[in-house]
Design a protein around this motif. Structure first.
Motif, PDB file in Angstrom:
ATOM      1  N   GLN A 122      44.550  16.745  67.128  1.00  0.00           N
ATOM      2  CA  GLN A 122      43.192  16.609  66.199  1.00  0.00           C
ATOM      3  C   GLN A 122      42.232  17.503  66.618  1.00  0.00           C
ATOM      4  OE1 GLN A 122      41.879  14.235  63.762  1.00  0.00           O
ATOM      5  NE2 GLN A 122      40.366  15.376  64.378  1.00  0.00           N
ATOM      6  N   VAL A 123      41.851  18.095  67.676  1.00  0.00           N
ATOM      7  CA  VAL A 123      41.249  19.982  67.954  1.00  0.00           C
ATOM      8  C   VAL A 123      41.403  20.552  67.264  1.00  0.00           C
ATOM      9  CG1 VAL A 123      40.665  20.958  69.902  1.00  0.00           C
ATOM     10  CG2 VAL A 123      40.740  18.366  70.512  1.00  0.00           C
ATOM     11  N   LEU A 124      42.878  20.939  67.036  1.00  0.00           N
ATOM     12  CA  LEU A 124      42.907  21.384  66.176  1.00  0.00           C
ATOM     13  C   LEU A 124      42.930  21.791  65.133  1.00  0.00           C
ATOM     14  CD1 LEU A 124      47.013  22.919  67.185  1.00  0.00           C
ATOM     15  CD2 LEU A 124      44.860  24.183  68.218  1.00  0.00           C
ATOM     16  N   ALA A 125      42.209  20.767  64.279  1.00  0.00           N
ATOM     17  CA  ALA A 125      42.134  20.383  63.029  1.00  0.00           C
ATOM     18  C   ALA A 125      40.897  20.760  63.360  1.00  0.00           C
ATOM     19  CB  ALA A 125      42.323  18.688  62.211  1.00  0.00           C
ATOM     20  N   THR A 126      39.986  19.795  64.136  1.00  0.00           N
ATOM     21  CA  THR A 126      38.555  20.420  64.463  1.00  0.00           C
ATOM     22  C   THR A 126      38.414  21.624  64.322  1.00  0.00           C
ATOM     23  OG1 THR A 126      37.983  17.710  65.696  1.00  0.00           O
ATOM     24  CG2 THR A 126      36.192  19.625  65.201  1.00  0.00           C
ATOM     25  N   PHE A 127      38.748  22.279  64.864  1.00  0.00           N
ATOM     26  CA  PHE A 127      38.932  24.074  65.120  1.00  0.00           C
ATOM     27  C   PHE A 127      38.709  24.666  63.180  1.00  0.00           C
ATOM     28  CE2 PHE A 127      40.598  28.105  65.501  1.00  0.00           C
ATOM     29  CZ  PHE A 127      38.768  28.817  66.720  1.00  0.00           C
ATOM     30  N   ALA A 128      39.925  24.583  62.718  1.00  0.00           N
ATOM     31  CA  ALA A 128      39.430  24.813  61.744  1.00  0.00           C
ATOM     32  C   ALA A 128      38.548  24.317  60.417  1.00  0.00           C
ATOM     33  CB  ALA A 128      41.362  23.815  60.711  1.00  0.00           C
ATOM     34  N   GLN A 129      37.944  23.118  60.799  1.00  0.00           N
ATOM     35  CA  GLN A 129      36.997  22.335  60.201  1.00  0.00           C
ATOM     36  C   GLN A 129      35.698  23.341  60.871  1.00  0.00           C
ATOM     37  OE1 GLN A 129      35.976  18.497  59.985  1.00  0.00           O
ATOM     38  NE2 GLN A 129      35.145  18.206  58.248  1.00  0.00           N
ATOM     39  N   ASN A 130      36.113  23.689  62.022  1.00  0.00           N
ATOM     40  CA  ASN A 130      34.745  24.203  62.444  1.00  0.00           C
ATOM     41  C   ASN A 130      34.203  25.498  61.842  1.00  0.00           C
ATOM     42  OD1 ASN A 130      33.225  22.639  64.095  1.00  0.00           O
ATOM     43  ND2 ASN A 130      34.807  22.481  65.521  1.00  0.00           N
ATOM     44  N   VAL A 131      35.427  25.820  61.840  1.00  0.00           N
ATOM     45  CA  VAL A 131      35.714  27.665  61.340  1.00  0.00           C
ATOM     46  C   VAL A 131      35.914  27.677  59.829  1.00  0.00           C
ATOM     47  CG1 VAL A 131      37.601  29.540  60.708  1.00  0.00           C
ATOM     48  CG2 VAL A 131      37.036  28.816  63.358  1.00  0.00           C
ATOM     49  N   ALA A 132      35.501  26.888  59.312  1.00  0.00           N
ATOM     50  CA  ALA A 132      35.617  26.713  58.173  1.00  0.00           C
ATOM     51  C   ALA A 132      34.401  26.211  57.298  1.00  0.00           C
ATOM     52  CB  ALA A 132      35.918  25.366  57.083  1.00  0.00           C
ATOM     53  N   ASP A 133      33.554  25.913  58.505  1.00  0.00           N
ATOM     54  CA  ASP A 133      32.138  25.540  58.125  1.00  0.00           C
ATOM     55  C   ASP A 133      31.237  26.662  58.416  1.00  0.00           C
ATOM     56  OD1 ASP A 133      31.971  22.561  57.595  1.00  0.00           O
ATOM     57  OD2 ASP A 133      31.987  22.229  59.730  1.00  0.00           O
ATOM     58  N   VAL A 134      31.963  27.606  59.520  1.00  0.00           N
ATOM     59  CA  VAL A 134      30.968  28.810  59.505  1.00  0.00           C
ATOM     60  C   VAL A 134      31.060  30.006  58.785  1.00  0.00           C
ATOM     61  CG1 VAL A 134      31.385  31.196  61.267  1.00  0.00           C
ATOM     62  CG2 VAL A 134      31.399  28.789  62.370  1.00  0.00           C
ATOM     63  N   LEU A 135      31.991  29.577  58.074  1.00  0.00           N
ATOM     64  CA  LEU A 135      32.384  30.382  56.863  1.00  0.00           C
ATOM     65  C   LEU A 135      32.516  30.428  55.242  1.00  0.00           C
ATOM     66  CD1 LEU A 135      36.519  32.034  57.009  1.00  0.00           C
ATOM     67  CD2 LEU A 135      34.581  32.838  58.035  1.00  0.00           C
ATOM     68  N   GLY A 136      31.494  28.995  55.653  1.00  0.00           N
ATOM     69  CA  GLY A 136      30.618  28.584  54.900  1.00  0.00           C
ATOM     70  C   GLY A 136      31.689  28.089  53.191  1.00  0.00           C
ATOM     71  N   LYS A 137      32.291  27.588  53.407  1.00  0.00           N
ATOM     72  CA  LYS A 137      33.529  27.201  53.589  1.00  0.00           C
ATOM     73  C   LYS A 137      34.379  25.638  53.630  1.00  0.00           C
ATOM     74  CE  LYS A 137      35.089  30.844  51.262  1.00  0.00           C
ATOM     75  NZ  LYS A 137      36.555  32.208  50.741  1.00  0.00           N
ATOM     76  N   PRO A 138      33.511  24.323  53.905  1.00  0.00           N
ATOM     77  CA  PRO A 138      33.503  23.290  54.807  1.00  0.00           C
ATOM     78  C   PRO A 138      34.607  22.290  53.463  1.00  0.00           C
ATOM     79  CG  PRO A 138      31.852  23.258  53.542  1.00  0.00           C
ATOM     80  CD  PRO A 138      32.070  24.516  53.049  1.00  0.00           C
ATOM     81  N   PHE A 139      36.012  21.724  54.086  1.00  0.00           N
ATOM     82  CA  PHE A 139      36.416  21.274  54.272  1.00  0.00           C
ATOM     83  C   PHE A 139      35.591  19.578  53.689  1.00  0.00           C
ATOM     84  CE2 PHE A 139      39.809  22.977  57.682  1.00  0.00           C
ATOM     85  CZ  PHE A 139      39.856  24.333  57.311  1.00  0.00           C
TER      86      PHE A 139
END
Length: 156
Positions: free
Chosen positions: A128-145
């Protein structure tokens, strides 16, 4: 969430058995095992629901991008911790299985079942933390899941 009810039933049984004069030796350890399973199996779920505790002194005033950057950095620390914890859990579980490890108490329950449950809970939280990290990175890049959290990002 039902493990709390199981733990309460175990502790209620303990109180009743002590009250009638025949205390059981297994109840306190079983309550401890149940609580450990509850905490570790609930960790990933609390991360998924974003129900964990966060200090909101400065965080609430930051932009969404800065929050995502901060979350990504702190999640990296959590990933490091969970990987080490998982490694130790696997090692400890294998030892308990191989040597039939028992707890040093008068009840002497086998420790492999609770160690396997704890290691599984750590693994679920790590995923779950890996999924949260991926979501945070996507948010930083401006492409939220998650479109529901960021409806302004969707194009019609």
């Amino acid at each position: 969430m039902y493990l709390v009810l199981v733990m309460m039933a175990i502790l209620l049984f303990s109180s009743i058995s002590k009250g009638i004069g025949s205390p059981q030796i297994w109840v306190i350890e079983m309550a401890q095992f149940t609580m450990a399973a509850y905490y570790l199996l609930g960790g990933g779920y609390s991360m998924q629901m974003d129900a964990h505790v966060r200090m909101d002194v400065f965080y609430g005033t930051w932009s969404a991008k800065r929050q995502a950057i901060t979350d990504a950095l702190t999640v990296l620390c959590l990933i490091t911790y969970l990987v080490m914890l998982f490694y130790g859990g696997v090692s400890s579980s294998l030892y308990a299985l191989e040597y039939g490890q028992k707890n040093y108490s008068s009840w002497a329950p086998p420790l492999a079942p609770i160690k396997l449950i704890m290691t599984g809970g750590i693994l679920l939280m790590l995923l779950q933390v890996l999924a949260t990290f991926a979501q945070n990175v996507a948010d930083v890049l401006g492409k939220p899941f998650d479109v529901e959290q960021h409806p302004e990002e969707t194009s019609v």
